[in-house]
Design a protein around this motif. Sequence first.
Motif, PDB file in Angstrom:
ATOM      1  N   VAL A   1       0.835  -1.207   0.000  1.00 10.87           N
ATOM      2  CA  VAL A   1       0.000   0.000   0.000  1.00 10.87           C
ATOM      3  C   VAL A   1       0.872   1.261   0.000  1.00 10.87           C
ATOM      4  CG1 VAL A   1      -1.854   1.211   1.220  1.00 10.87           C
ATOM      5  CG2 VAL A   1      -1.674  -1.289   1.374  1.00 10.87           C
ATOM      6  N   VAL A   2       0.543   2.163  -0.901  1.00  9.78           N
ATOM      7  CA  VAL A   2       1.225   3.454  -0.950  1.00  9.78           C
ATOM      8  C   VAL A   2       0.177   4.555  -0.858  1.00  9.78           C
ATOM      9  CG1 VAL A   2       2.418   5.035  -2.539  1.00  9.78           C
ATOM     10  CG2 VAL A   2       3.308   2.735  -2.196  1.00  9.78           C
ATOM     11  N   GLY A   3       0.441   5.527  -0.002  1.00  6.63           N
ATOM     12  CA  GLY A   3      -0.449   6.681   0.108  1.00  6.63           C
ATOM     13  C   GLY A   3       0.161   7.864  -0.634  1.00  6.63           C
ATOM     14  N   VAL A   4      -0.694   8.595  -1.350  1.00  3.16           N
ATOM     15  CA  VAL A   4      -0.227   9.802  -2.025  1.00  3.16           C
ATOM     16  C   VAL A   4      -1.104  10.930  -1.495  1.00  3.16           C
ATOM     17  CG1 VAL A   4       0.150  10.905  -4.250  1.00  3.16           C
ATOM     18  CG2 VAL A   4       0.309   8.417  -4.066  1.00  3.16           C
ATOM     19  N   VAL A   5      -0.487  11.945  -0.883  1.00  9.48           N
ATOM     20  CA  VAL A   5      -1.303  13.008  -0.306  1.00  9.48           C
ATOM     21  C   VAL A   5      -0.993  14.355  -0.945  1.00  9.48           C
ATOM     22  CG1 VAL A   5      -1.546  11.863   1.948  1.00  9.48           C
ATOM     23  CG2 VAL A   5       0.317  13.480   1.593  1.00  9.48           C
ATOM     24  N   VAL A   6      -2.025  15.189  -0.971  1.00 10.07           N
ATOM     25  CA  VAL A   6      -1.841  16.575  -1.395  1.00 10.07           C
ATOM     26  C   VAL A   6      -1.965  17.416  -0.131  1.00 10.07           C
ATOM     27  CG1 VAL A   6      -2.774  18.444  -2.809  1.00 10.07           C
ATOM     28  CG2 VAL A   6      -2.881  16.079  -3.632  1.00 10.07           C
TER      29      VAL A   6
ATOM     30  N   GLU B   1       4.718  15.550   6.708  1.00  9.13           N
ATOM     31  CA  GLU B   1       5.921  14.731   6.922  1.00  9.13           C
ATOM     32  C   GLU B   1       5.537  13.269   6.968  1.00  9.13           C
ATOM     33  OE1 GLU B   1       8.214  16.104  10.268  1.00  9.13           O
ATOM     34  OE2 GLU B   1       7.859  18.173   9.615  1.00  9.13           O
ATOM     35  N   GLU B   2       6.209  12.519   6.141  1.00 15.13           N
ATOM     36  CA  GLU B   2       5.858  11.101   5.989  1.00 15.13           C
ATOM     37  C   GLU B   2       5.894  10.348   7.324  1.00 15.13           C
ATOM     38  OE1 GLU B   2       8.425   8.971   3.321  1.00 15.13           O
ATOM     39  OE2 GLU B   2       7.095   7.226   3.294  1.00 15.13           O
TER      40      GLU B   2
ATOM     41  N   LYS C   1       2.815   1.729   3.393  1.00 15.01           N
ATOM     42  CA  LYS C   1       4.205   1.511   3.799  1.00 15.01           C
ATOM     43  C   LYS C   1       5.028   2.762   3.474  1.00 15.01           C
ATOM     44  CE  LYS C   1       3.229  -2.640   5.078  1.00 15.01           C
ATOM     45  NZ  LYS C   1       1.810  -2.269   5.225  1.00 15.01           N
ATOM     46  N   ARG C   2       4.566   3.480   2.495  1.00 11.91           N
ATOM     47  CA  ARG C   2       5.192   4.772   2.171  1.00 11.91           C
ATOM     48  C   ARG C   2       4.078   5.782   1.918  1.00 11.91           C
ATOM     49  NH1 ARG C   2      10.366   5.497   0.139  1.00 11.91           N
ATOM     50  NH2 ARG C   2       9.802   7.619   0.723  1.00 11.91           N
ATOM     51  N   ILE C   3       4.367   7.058   2.218  1.00  9.97           N
ATOM     52  CA  ILE C   3       3.418   8.124   1.872  1.00  9.97           C
ATOM     53  C   ILE C   3       4.188   9.218   1.138  1.00  9.97           C
ATOM     54  CG2 ILE C   3       1.866   9.913   2.761  1.00  9.97           C
ATOM     55  CD1 ILE C   3       1.169   8.082   5.063  1.00  9.97           C
TER      56      ILE C   3
END
Length: 509
Positions: free
Chosen positions: A441-446, A454-455, A473-475
């Motif tokens: 799972v990867v999160g992408v945020v605006v 901060e990740e 696991k990463r953002i």
Amino acid sequence: MANLLYDALFAPHQGSERPFLHLEDGSVLSYGAFLKLAARIAHVLRDQRVAPGDRVAVQAKKSPEALALYAACIQAGAIFLPLNTAYTPNEVEYFIDNAEPRLVVCDGASRAALAPIAEKAGARLLTLNGDGGGTLTDEAARKPERFDTVPCRGDDLAAFLYTSGTTGRSKGAMLTQDNLLSNAKSLVEAWRFTKGDVLLHALPIFHTHGLFVAGNVILLAGGSMIFLPAFKTDEVIGWLPKATSMMGVPTFYTRLLDDPRFTKELASHMRLFTSGSAPLLAETHIAFEQRTGHRILERYGMTETNMTTSNPYEGERRAGTVGFPLPDVEIRVVDPETKKVLPQGEIGVLEVRGPNVFKGYWRMPEKTKEEFREDGFFITGDVVTIDKDGYVQIVGRAKDLIISGGFNIYPKEVELLLDEQEGVLESAVIGVPHPDFGESVVGVVVPKNGSVVEEEKLLSVIHDKIARFKQPKRIFSIDELPRNAMGKVQKQALRERFADTFRGPAGGN
Ligand code: AMP
């Protein structure tokens, strides 16, 4: 014999002086004038040997003439096939080869690129520019302003709309006269459209939302439209005092809310705001109500099914839901593995049956068969749950489902959690290849204006909020989520961009 769709949407307005389109330059096109234009264009279609059942492929900018071409196709019994104006000639070639239209209508600027493609497919080509000029309207100007409507039955095809197709090739959804008319009737009633309505129309007309949901509803009700070439906040704010209603995609509403000129006073006279084509964040729904006192009416549908569910006009419009099935539409929630109908409250794939559901995919009998159940229900691929009061909530797309280490993760659940966190404006959650888990799972945020996300910090705040396997696991932070013309987040583009996150020497987890 009659022509059901023409007789219901267009014929009643013949000769009427009533306004149909209010245009950007302040001029008004009456229903009568619009229908004369459509009749002239119908003569051109006949001259071009467009016979009933032939396709007319159209890649033209939004204009009254482009809408009149739709009316002309219906009157002449031809199948209207609008194409996204953003498609490149290379993409258009696929549609032309696939649909084998008798006639291609394109912008003058694309003529050189599309002429050889049309010729190869044995189609004729005429032009229609954004200002209404071009060889189509030049020829139409010389034609009579009456055309004998070609008879059509309810199950004759009225339009092909190619699905956006984020995976594999686009499919031509075949829509019948009955599909379009039954849905327009349901929506006029459900949303209380009348002759008195002035709809602010800033949507494209190559898509089901702007063409059928907005266009057909106004035609059937006999109202008028403020017909803008595209959504520009300044213009929309300028025109809003003259409108009674607006249909939008979620980005219209976030853009309006971003503008301090969009006030309660400006929206106070409005009767209705609707949203669809992509999920409206509950946060936007609530912020809109706080600003204007209006609750946006969110509805749900797709090219293949027209509109399926809607929040109520009277009664509670519930944020984060798409409401109830329309009166003549049946829905059920099915387990994608066992194909069993699930009890209320469980998450599964939405299936739909009703007069709104399309006839199948053009020349893809196998694909059509795969997406229909034997009892006639269409498998939408949208993952939903129905709450105890009957409101449908969209949880994601079946194809967006992430399977990590054998566990299923519905991105929406994780997105809702990320959206709640400080400094996050919006998010998208995707699955990317992972050497151990298959997908991870990867999160992408605006980030919100002026915020930095901060990740590490974000990962630690959500740590105890959802099961470990669902946690990104990463953002990554990006400035803007990639969206298509209808405001849908292009998850495929994100999956490609972040595909290497856990691969190669720098990867691992
Ligand atoms: P299209 O065929 O381009 O209209 O896309 C249809 C898809 O858009 C549906 O299958 C849904 O995934 C999505 N969609 C439409 N309306 C909504 C909505 N109100 N909320 C969430 N997704 C929506």
